[in-house]
Each structure stands twice: as C-alpha cells, then as structure tokens.
Scaffold this motif. Structure first.
Motif, PDB file in Angstrom:
ATOM      1  N   GLY A 191       0.820  -1.200   0.000  1.00  0.00           N
ATOM      2  CA  GLY A 191       0.000   0.000   0.000  1.00  0.00           C
ATOM      3  C   GLY A 191       0.859   1.257   0.000  1.00  0.00           C
ATOM      4  O   GLY A 191       2.074   1.230   0.231  1.00  0.00           O
ATOM      5  N   SER A 192       0.209   2.355  -0.268  1.00  0.00           N
ATOM      6  CA  SER A 192       0.936   3.619  -0.297  1.00  0.00           C
ATOM      7  C   SER A 192       1.348   4.016   1.115  1.00  0.00           C
ATOM      8  O   SER A 192       0.884   3.450   2.112  1.00  0.00           O
ATOM      9  CB  SER A 192       0.061   4.708  -0.906  1.00  0.00           C
ATOM     10  OG  SER A 192      -1.006   4.995  -0.047  1.00  0.00           O
ATOM     11  N   LEU A 193       2.208   4.995   1.197  1.00  0.00           N
ATOM     12  CA  LEU A 193       2.681   5.478   2.494  1.00  0.00           C
ATOM     13  C   LEU A 193       1.523   6.041   3.307  1.00  0.00           C
ATOM     14  O   LEU A 193       1.447   5.839   4.527  1.00  0.00           O
ATOM     15  CB  LEU A 193       3.762   6.540   2.286  1.00  0.00           C
ATOM     16  CG  LEU A 193       4.374   7.159   3.535  1.00  0.00           C
ATOM     17  CD1 LEU A 193       5.043   6.073   4.368  1.00  0.00           C
ATOM     18  CD2 LEU A 193       5.350   8.244   3.193  1.00  0.00           C
ATOM     19  N   LEU A 194       0.594   6.706   2.651  1.00  0.00           N
ATOM     20  CA  LEU A 194      -0.560   7.253   3.343  1.00  0.00           C
ATOM     21  C   LEU A 194      -1.426   6.148   3.945  1.00  0.00           C
ATOM     22  O   LEU A 194      -1.857   6.236   5.096  1.00  0.00           O
ATOM     23  CB  LEU A 194      -1.400   8.103   2.383  1.00  0.00           C
ATOM     24  CG  LEU A 194      -2.669   8.715   2.958  1.00  0.00           C
ATOM     25  CD1 LEU A 194      -2.319   9.672   4.086  1.00  0.00           C
ATOM     26  CD2 LEU A 194      -3.451   9.420   1.875  1.00  0.00           C
ATOM     27  N   GLN A 195      -1.655   5.089   3.204  1.00  0.00           N
ATOM     28  CA  GLN A 195      -2.466   3.984   3.708  1.00  0.00           C
ATOM     29  C   GLN A 195      -1.801   3.314   4.906  1.00  0.00           C
ATOM     30  O   GLN A 195      -2.455   3.011   5.911  1.00  0.00           O
ATOM     31  CB  GLN A 195      -2.706   2.946   2.611  1.00  0.00           C
ATOM     32  CG  GLN A 195      -3.677   3.392   1.543  1.00  0.00           C
ATOM     33  CD  GLN A 195      -3.790   2.374   0.424  1.00  0.00           C
ATOM     34  OE1 GLN A 195      -2.894   1.530   0.257  1.00  0.00           O
ATOM     35  NE2 GLN A 195      -4.875   2.457  -0.337  1.00  0.00           N
ATOM     36  N   ARG A 196      -0.519   3.091   4.822  1.00  0.00           N
ATOM     37  CA  ARG A 196       0.189   2.458   5.941  1.00  0.00           C
ATOM     38  C   ARG A 196       0.200   3.357   7.170  1.00  0.00           C
ATOM     39  O   ARG A 196       0.030   2.895   8.296  1.00  0.00           O
ATOM     40  CB  ARG A 196       1.614   2.101   5.524  1.00  0.00           C
ATOM     41  CG  ARG A 196       1.652   0.901   4.577  1.00  0.00           C
ATOM     42  CD  ARG A 196       3.060   0.499   4.257  1.00  0.00           C
ATOM     43  NE  ARG A 196       3.564   1.458   3.257  1.00  0.00           N
ATOM     44  CZ  ARG A 196       4.836   1.666   2.980  1.00  0.00           C
ATOM     45  NH1 ARG A 196       5.765   0.991   3.616  1.00  0.00           N
ATOM     46  NH2 ARG A 196       5.208   2.528   2.067  1.00  0.00           N
ATOM     47  N   THR A 197       0.374   4.665   6.933  1.00  0.00           N
ATOM     48  CA  THR A 197       0.366   5.608   8.054  1.00  0.00           C
ATOM     49  C   THR A 197      -1.001   5.630   8.723  1.00  0.00           C
ATOM     50  O   THR A 197      -1.108   5.605   9.960  1.00  0.00           O
ATOM     51  CB  THR A 197       0.736   7.018   7.563  1.00  0.00           C
ATOM     52  OG1 THR A 197       2.009   6.957   6.919  1.00  0.00           O
ATOM     53  CG2 THR A 197       0.799   8.005   8.724  1.00  0.00           C
ATOM     54  N   LEU A 198      -2.058   5.673   7.922  1.00  0.00           N
ATOM     55  CA  LEU A 198      -3.408   5.663   8.478  1.00  0.00           C
ATOM     56  C   LEU A 198      -3.682   4.370   9.243  1.00  0.00           C
ATOM     57  O   LEU A 198      -4.334   4.387  10.290  1.00  0.00           O
ATOM     58  CB  LEU A 198      -4.448   5.868   7.378  1.00  0.00           C
ATOM     59  CG  LEU A 198      -4.519   7.283   6.799  1.00  0.00           C
ATOM     60  CD1 LEU A 198      -5.511   7.322   5.643  1.00  0.00           C
ATOM     61  CD2 LEU A 198      -4.884   8.292   7.859  1.00  0.00           C
ATOM     62  N   LEU A 199      -3.196   3.255   8.719  1.00  0.00           N
ATOM     63  CA  LEU A 199      -3.368   1.981   9.408  1.00  0.00           C
ATOM     64  C   LEU A 199      -2.687   2.012  10.777  1.00  0.00           C
ATOM     65  O   LEU A 199      -3.268   1.593  11.784  1.00  0.00           O
ATOM     66  CB  LEU A 199      -2.803   0.840   8.558  1.00  0.00           C
ATOM     67  CG  LEU A 199      -2.874  -0.547   9.188  1.00  0.00           C
ATOM     68  CD1 LEU A 199      -4.333  -0.978   9.301  1.00  0.00           C
ATOM     69  CD2 LEU A 199      -2.072  -1.533   8.368  1.00  0.00           C
TER      70      LEU A 199
END
Length: 104
Positions: free
Chosen positions: A11-19
């Motif tokens: 996943g993108s960096l944003l998705q991983r950060t949100l997770l």
C-alpha cells in the motif's frame, strides 16, 4: 494470509500511516477502557456503598448531639464541645480561603 500481508505492505505510504494511526488509537482506547473498568471495580470492592456512608454519618451526628446534650452539665464537656466547634469553623475558613485563592 500471506497475500493479505503483501497487500498491506504494497500500500501507499498514506495507507500504511493511516493503518498505524488507527491501530494506535484503538489500542490506546482499549487500554484506557480496561484500566477504567479495573479501577472502578476495585474501588467498588474496597469502599463502602455511598448510602451506608451517609447513614453512618447521620447516626454519628445524632449520637454526638445526644452525647453533648447529656454531658453539658460539666464545664469540661462544655469546653470540649466549644473546642470541637471552633476547630470545625477554622477548617471551614481555611477551605474557603483556598477556594478563593484558586478562583483568582
């Protein structure tokens, strides 16, 4: 299972950060909830019920009033009752001073 883990990793960096943020918030909320439940249940087990405390306090006040009426014939008893009342008034004044100092 490995495919799900690969999808999370890809996943993108944003998705991983949100997770990570969501997992942190959920974990923190669960820890706070667990600590609150343990604290409240421990307090309820250790402390007497509120109604019992009020009833005991009322009984103690009544006994003190009855005792002071019966023993007021002696000068020592009268002086002791006056001293107890002055201590109570002094504590009330001290509490009022603290409250007014905090309000400023």
């Amino acid at each position: 299972m490995m495919q799900k883990l690969r999808k999370l990793n890809q996943g993108s960096l944003l998705q991983r950060t949100l997770l990570h943020v969501v997992l942190f918030v959920l974990g923190s909320a669960s820890v706070v909830t667990l600590a609150s439940v343990l604290l409240v249940s421990t307090a309820k087990a250790v402390l007497p019920p509120h109604d019992t405390t009020e009833t005991d306090a009322d009984k103690a006040d009544q006994e003190q009033e009855e005792g002071s009426d019966a023993d007021s014939s002696s000068p020592e008893a009268a002086a002791g009752a006056a001293g107890a009342q002055s201590k109570t008034k002094a504590l009330a004044r001290l509490g009022n001073r603290r409250e007014s100092a905090v309000a400023r």
